[in-house]
Design a protein around this motif. Sequence first.
Motif, PDB file in Angstrom:
ATOM      1  N   PHE A 114     -28.390   1.791 -24.164  1.00 56.77           N
ATOM      2  CA  PHE A 114     -27.955   2.322 -22.878  1.00 56.77           C
ATOM      3  C   PHE A 114     -29.086   3.118 -22.233  1.00 56.77           C
ATOM      4  CE2 PHE A 114     -23.443   1.447 -23.110  1.00 56.77           C
ATOM      5  CZ  PHE A 114     -23.192   1.364 -24.464  1.00 56.77           C
TER       6      PHE A 114
ATOM      7  N   GLN B 106     -33.313   8.293 -19.749  1.00 52.62           N
ATOM      8  CA  GLN B 106     -33.260   8.294 -21.208  1.00 52.62           C
ATOM      9  C   GLN B 106     -32.708   6.965 -21.709  1.00 52.62           C
ATOM     10  OE1 GLN B 106     -31.222  12.014 -22.477  1.00 52.62           O
ATOM     11  NE2 GLN B 106     -31.333  12.489 -20.290  1.00 52.62           N
TER      12      GLN B 106
ATOM     13  N   PHE C 129     -25.817  13.814 -28.993  1.00 52.21           N
ATOM     14  CA  PHE C 129     -24.466  13.301 -29.152  1.00 52.21           C
ATOM     15  C   PHE C 129     -23.976  13.372 -30.590  1.00 52.21           C
ATOM     16  CE2 PHE C 129     -23.101  11.479 -25.147  1.00 52.21           C
ATOM     17  CZ  PHE C 129     -24.263  11.586 -24.414  1.00 52.21           C
ATOM     18  N   GLY C 130     -22.677  13.588 -30.697  1.00 53.02           N
ATOM     19  CA  GLY C 130     -22.032  13.486 -31.989  1.00 53.02           C
ATOM     20  C   GLY C 130     -21.805  12.029 -32.353  1.00 53.02           C
ATOM     21  N   PRO C 131     -21.334  11.782 -33.577  1.00 51.74           N
ATOM     22  CA  PRO C 131     -21.125  10.415 -34.055  1.00 51.74           C
ATOM     23  C   PRO C 131     -19.895   9.743 -33.448  1.00 51.74           C
ATOM     24  CG  PRO C 131     -20.427  11.982 -35.708  1.00 51.74           C
ATOM     25  CD  PRO C 131     -21.047  12.787 -34.619  1.00 51.74           C
ATOM     26  N   GLY C 132     -19.067  10.506 -32.750  1.00 47.03           N
ATOM     27  CA  GLY C 132     -17.902   9.906 -32.114  1.00 47.03           C
ATOM     28  C   GLY C 132     -16.670   9.915 -32.996  1.00 47.03           C
TER      29      GLY C 132
ATOM     30  N   LEU D 208     -16.615  10.926 -27.624  1.00 52.22           N
ATOM     31  CA  LEU D 208     -17.874  11.529 -28.056  1.00 52.22           C
ATOM     32  C   LEU D 208     -18.073  12.874 -27.390  1.00 52.22           C
ATOM     33  CD1 LEU D 208     -18.726   8.187 -27.307  1.00 52.22           C
ATOM     34  CD2 LEU D 208     -20.452   8.943 -28.921  1.00 52.22           C
TER      35      LEU D 208
ATOM     36  N   ARG E 264     -20.386   3.421 -33.579  1.00 52.99           N
ATOM     37  CA  ARG E 264     -20.969   4.715 -33.953  1.00 52.99           C
ATOM     38  C   ARG E 264     -21.292   5.544 -32.709  1.00 52.99           C
ATOM     39  NH1 ARG E 264     -23.624   4.241 -39.020  1.00 52.99           N
ATOM     40  NH2 ARG E 264     -22.384   2.860 -40.344  1.00 52.99           N
ATOM     41  N   GLY E 265     -21.837   6.735 -32.956  1.00 53.40           N
ATOM     42  CA  GLY E 265     -22.267   7.586 -31.859  1.00 53.40           C
ATOM     43  C   GLY E 265     -23.599   7.152 -31.300  1.00 53.40           C
ATOM     44  N   LEU E 266     -24.053   7.876 -30.321  1.00 55.70           N
ATOM     45  CA  LEU E 266     -25.323   7.541 -29.663  1.00 55.70           C
ATOM     46  C   LEU E 266     -26.497   8.226 -30.339  1.00 55.70           C
ATOM     47  CD1 LEU E 266     -23.312   6.664 -27.436  1.00 55.70           C
ATOM     48  CD2 LEU E 266     -25.053   7.327 -25.792  1.00 55.70           C
TER      49      LEU E 266
ATOM     50  N   TYR F 193     -16.976  12.745 -23.653  1.00 50.76           N
ATOM     51  CA  TYR F 193     -17.025  11.415 -23.046  1.00 50.76           C
ATOM     52  C   TYR F 193     -15.983  10.521 -23.714  1.00 50.76           C
ATOM     53  CZ  TYR F 193     -21.700  12.550 -21.187  1.00 50.76           C
ATOM     54  OH  TYR F 193     -22.766  13.113 -20.531  1.00 50.76           O
TER      55      TYR F 193
ATOM     56  N   GLN G  19     -15.398   6.319 -24.415  1.00 48.91           N
ATOM     57  CA  GLN G  19     -16.009   4.995 -24.375  1.00 48.91           C
ATOM     58  C   GLN G  19     -14.953   3.982 -24.788  1.00 48.91           C
ATOM     59  OE1 GLN G  19     -19.158   4.143 -27.173  1.00 48.91           O
ATOM     60  NE2 GLN G  19     -20.146   2.717 -25.758  1.00 48.91           N
TER      61      GLN G  19
ATOM     62  N   PHE H 291     -24.475   7.081 -17.428  1.00 50.10           N
ATOM     63  CA  PHE H 291     -24.842   5.986 -18.314  1.00 50.10           C
ATOM     64  C   PHE H 291     -24.659   4.642 -17.630  1.00 50.10           C
ATOM     65  CE2 PHE H 291     -25.654   7.750 -22.466  1.00 50.10           C
ATOM     66  CZ  PHE H 291     -25.204   9.051 -22.311  1.00 50.10           C
ATOM     67  N   GLY H 292     -25.557   3.726 -17.952  1.00 52.73           N
ATOM     68  CA  GLY H 292     -25.398   2.352 -17.537  1.00 52.73           C
ATOM     69  C   GLY H 292     -24.437   1.629 -18.460  1.00 52.73           C
ATOM     70  N   LYS H 293     -24.236   0.354 -18.187  1.00 53.53           N
ATOM     71  CA  LYS H 293     -23.257  -0.429 -18.944  1.00 53.53           C
ATOM     72  C   LYS H 293     -23.785  -0.876 -20.296  1.00 53.53           C
ATOM     73  CE  LYS H 293     -20.895  -2.116 -14.825  1.00 53.53           C
ATOM     74  NZ  LYS H 293     -20.491  -3.306 -14.035  1.00 53.53           N
TER      75      LYS H 293
ATOM     76  N   GLN I  85     -17.333  -0.957 -23.491  1.00 52.30           N
ATOM     77  CA  GLN I  85     -17.735  -0.355 -22.224  1.00 52.30           C
ATOM     78  C   GLN I  85     -18.782   0.736 -22.428  1.00 52.30           C
ATOM     79  OE1 GLN I  85     -16.422  -1.558 -19.240  1.00 52.30           O
ATOM     80  NE2 GLN I  85     -15.538  -3.085 -20.623  1.00 52.30           N
ATOM     81  N   SER I  86     -19.225   1.270 -21.313  1.00 54.06           N
ATOM     82  CA  SER I  86     -20.174   2.368 -21.356  1.00 54.06           C
ATOM     83  C   SER I  86     -19.429   3.696 -21.498  1.00 54.06           C
ATOM     84  CB  SER I  86     -21.021   2.347 -20.084  1.00 54.06           C
ATOM     85  OG  SER I  86     -22.022   3.342 -20.145  1.00 54.06           O
ATOM     86  N   LEU I  87     -20.170   4.773 -21.448  1.00 55.28           N
ATOM     87  CA  LEU I  87     -19.580   6.098 -21.592  1.00 55.28           C
ATOM     88  C   LEU I  87     -19.134   6.627 -20.241  1.00 55.28           C
ATOM     89  CD1 LEU I  87     -21.566   5.801 -24.100  1.00 55.28           C
ATOM     90  CD2 LEU I  87     -21.518   8.293 -24.152  1.00 55.28           C
TER      91      LEU I  87
ATOM     92  N   TYR J 232     -30.748   5.298 -25.076  1.00 58.70           N
ATOM     93  CA  TYR J 232     -29.971   5.587 -26.274  1.00 58.70           C
ATOM     94  C   TYR J 232     -29.646   4.283 -26.994  1.00 58.70           C
ATOM     95  CZ  TYR J 232     -28.893  10.268 -24.436  1.00 58.70           C
ATOM     96  OH  TYR J 232     -28.966  11.556 -23.967  1.00 58.70           O
TER      97      TYR J 232
ATOM     98  N   ILE K 266     -13.414   5.348 -28.220  1.00 57.39           N
ATOM     99  CA  ILE K 266     -14.267   6.269 -28.968  1.00 57.39           C
ATOM    100  C   ILE K 266     -14.461   7.489 -28.083  1.00 57.39           C
ATOM    101  CG2 ILE K 266     -16.533   6.671 -29.975  1.00 57.39           C
ATOM    102  CD1 ILE K 266     -16.736   3.673 -30.480  1.00 57.39           C
TER     103      ILE K 266
ATOM    104  N   GLN L 186     -29.204  15.933 -23.627  1.00 58.05           N
ATOM    105  CA  GLN L 186     -28.016  16.097 -24.455  1.00 58.05           C
ATOM    106  C   GLN L 186     -28.176  15.383 -25.788  1.00 58.05           C
ATOM    107  OE1 GLN L 186     -24.371  15.029 -22.408  1.00 58.05           O
ATOM    108  NE2 GLN L 186     -25.269  15.572 -20.434  1.00 58.05           N
TER     109      GLN L 186
ATOM    110  N   ARG M 231     -13.317   7.550 -33.411  1.00 52.41           N
ATOM    111  CA  ARG M 231     -12.678   6.282 -33.024  1.00 52.41           C
ATOM    112  C   ARG M 231     -11.182   6.452 -33.132  1.00 52.41           C
ATOM    113  NH1 ARG M 231     -13.816   0.809 -32.628  1.00 52.41           N
ATOM    114  NH2 ARG M 231     -15.985   1.080 -33.240  1.00 52.41           N
TER     115      ARG M 231
END
Lengths: 113, 112
Positions: free
Chosen positions: B88, B33, A104-107, A92, B41-43, A35, A37, B102-104, A41-43, B35, A90, A102, A109
């Motif tokens: 999210f 879900q 997720f990893g920490p991402g 991910l 950071r990550g999710l 993904y 980001q 995913f939403g915003k 914004q969102s993913l 998050y 970012i 799912q 940047r």
Amino acid sequence: SAVISQKPSRDICQRGTSLTIQCQVDSQVTMMFWYRQQPGQSLTLIATANQGSEATYESGFVIDKFPISRPNLTFSTLTVSNMSPEDSSIYLCSGGQTTYEQYFGPGTRLTVT
Amino acid sequence: SQQGEEDPQALSIQEGENATMNCSYKTSINNLQWYRQNSGRGLVHLILIRSNEREKHSGRLRVTLDTSKKSSSLLITASRAADTASYFCATAPGNRDDKIIFGKGTRLHILP
């Protein structure tokens, strides 16, 4: 569940260069995804990483720009090629046994200057 | 098109108060879900609620799902400074082959 790690956690790169991001899962997973980001914004899903075959890309993302490898069920890489400042985001990775559960990893940047 | 839409986009509350965030979606789902993402950071996966469930709890979190209204809410009780983050919702479509969307997000800020 699965624990996912990513390397690097962050990087600052010059435009025109490429960066490869690694994603490691602590157990075998059927599905792996990448993904993006963008700031605030969102993913957005870039692609599904398929083990042993070419990744499946979402609309707006192409293999030449975001080549992906997945040599086995626990590891994948995403390369951001020929970077421009618009690629600052970012990134991910996620993994799981199904598309809808799912982890997720920490991402990573990424800042492109 | 984007599946989940969170409401509000941003929320600031005093520490100790309850925070409620809402998510609406458009098509049938297998699950929904929530998050959390701390800044940069990550999710972190908070909770998953399936389409045949109406309410789930996890610690200070309470999630409800109303499939007739195509909406979900996330309630955080007795908020703490550490709850400051973006939240999210993500919907898994009814078709197993589709991906989660995913939403915003809602940016939650807990004031001391």
